[in-house]
Design an enzyme around this catalytic site. Sequence first.
Site, PDB file in Angstrom:
ATOM      1  N   ASP A  25      48.495  60.333 -15.092  1.00 26.18           N
ATOM      2  CA  ASP A  25      47.043  60.362 -14.934  1.00 26.18           C
ATOM      3  C   ASP A  25      46.552  61.767 -14.618  1.00 26.18           C
ATOM      4  OD1 ASP A  25      48.374  60.232 -12.467  1.00 26.18           O
ATOM      5  OD2 ASP A  25      46.752  59.136 -11.486  1.00 26.18           O
ATOM      6  N   ASP A  76      44.109  53.074 -18.466  1.00 27.60           N
ATOM      7  CA  ASP A  76      44.381  54.005 -17.374  1.00 27.60           C
ATOM      8  C   ASP A  76      44.871  53.152 -16.208  1.00 27.60           C
ATOM      9  OD1 ASP A  76      44.379  55.874 -15.338  1.00 27.60           O
ATOM     10  OD2 ASP A  76      42.188  55.891 -15.124  1.00 27.60           O
TER      11      ASP A  76
END
Length: 263
Positions: free
Chosen positions: A112, A9
């Site tokens: 995201d 991430d």
Amino acid sequence: MQPELLLFDIGNTSIKIGLANERHVLTSYTLRTDAGQTADGLGLMLLSVLRHARVKPASLKACVASSVVPGFDPLLREAVARYMDCPLYCVGEDLPIPLENRYERPSEVGADRLVGAFAARRLCPEAASLIVVDFGTAVTFDCVSGEAYLGGLIFPGPLTALAALSREAAKLPRVNLDIRAQEPSPGRDTVTSIQHGLVFGFVCMVEGLTQRLRRQLQGRTKVLATGGFAPAIARVSSVFDQVLPALLLEGLRRLYYERRDSL
């Protein structure tokens, strides 16, 4: 079960690296985002992470990444190709998100935000609507109704606001935001004034915006939070139904296993 996936991430400030299998995200590490490093430096760092977790690269089936830092993406692809024994799948490019994207220009939505919305929908299938609040460099509010991503809001994150305050006001110190107070009080020193102003200011902002967003969403709405500042808000407010630190990593994990037969 041993880890099968290496998850990334990649945010503007930090990279969260996770190890996962078909059931769970097993562990995670947080590193600074540095687009100026070399692919070899990144690859060797990944090997170090795997050694610490006692995982052999050959045991991994895939790497899965979500990134909002375009300059970092070629580094990651080169590092994975040279140092990992598995393919890399990137959200959007290799892994589409199975939600209807109602943004006017869908490509503008950060990966995201979509991964968080997808994870929330899979974790809370019973909720008619969802609001996902993610505390990072920015605070994002993302709204999901049914299987549709509706869009959301973007606000400066707590550390971003604190850095701007210190930069623009020379006499104000930079402070940490760890406080024990349950309610704001009139600060009798500058540090307390800044701490209570920022912490409880963000509490009121989150409470106010989620309340206003709820009024525009259909049916029962759950509010999920992730990111480093979420626990500080949850400690003094009941605004969140759940705080899920690994929400985005969980989204990457679920996305891979849902899509693996088509990869």
